[in-house]
Design a protein around this motif. Sequence first.
Motif, PDB file in Angstrom:
ATOM      1  N   ALA A 116      -5.730 -15.306 -30.899  1.00 49.17           N
ATOM      2  CA  ALA A 116      -4.140 -15.925 -30.632  1.00 49.17           C
ATOM      3  C   ALA A 116      -3.158 -15.229 -31.022  1.00 49.17           C
ATOM      4  O   ALA A 116      -2.219 -15.076 -30.586  1.00 49.17           O
ATOM      5  N   GLU A 117      -3.392 -14.369 -32.400  1.00 45.16           N
ATOM      6  CA  GLU A 117      -2.373 -13.398 -32.882  1.00 45.16           C
ATOM      7  C   GLU A 117      -2.194 -12.218 -32.037  1.00 45.16           C
ATOM      8  O   GLU A 117      -1.285 -11.476 -32.535  1.00 45.16           O
ATOM      9  N   GLY A 118      -2.887 -11.966 -31.327  1.00 52.18           N
ATOM     10  CA  GLY A 118      -3.042 -10.606 -30.455  1.00 52.18           C
ATOM     11  C   GLY A 118      -3.674  -9.493 -30.889  1.00 52.18           C
ATOM     12  O   GLY A 118      -3.826  -8.371 -30.462  1.00 52.18           O
ATOM     13  N   TYR A 119      -4.629  -9.841 -31.898  1.00 49.47           N
ATOM     14  CA  TYR A 119      -5.633  -8.959 -32.396  1.00 49.47           C
ATOM     15  C   TYR A 119      -6.724  -8.390 -31.453  1.00 49.47           C
ATOM     16  O   TYR A 119      -6.966  -9.302 -30.549  1.00 49.47           O
ATOM     17  N   GLN A 120      -7.113  -7.251 -31.529  1.00 52.89           N
ATOM     18  CA  GLN A 120      -8.422  -6.885 -30.812  1.00 52.89           C
ATOM     19  C   GLN A 120      -9.472  -6.805 -31.852  1.00 52.89           C
ATOM     20  O   GLN A 120      -9.485  -6.627 -32.784  1.00 52.89           O
TER      21      GLN A 120
END
Length: 70
Positions: A54-58
């Motif tokens: 959700a925070e955009g981390y991979q």
Amino acid sequence: VVTRDYSKQLTPEQVLENVKRYTRNGSIIVFHDSLKAQHNLKEVLPKAIEWLLAEGYQIKRLPVKFLIGD
């Protein structure tokens, strides 16, 4: 990021807070696959993955060579 999921003094919520507080771009997050960590790992790992995405981390798997060395 050492999550301290193995600590019997930490609740699952506190372990998740460690992930959220200390994770930065490029972080390696350490969860432990052990009996000591089991009480936190089962609850926290899915929530941590959900939050990270959700925070955009991979999320990537480290190569075995990295884990065991040359």
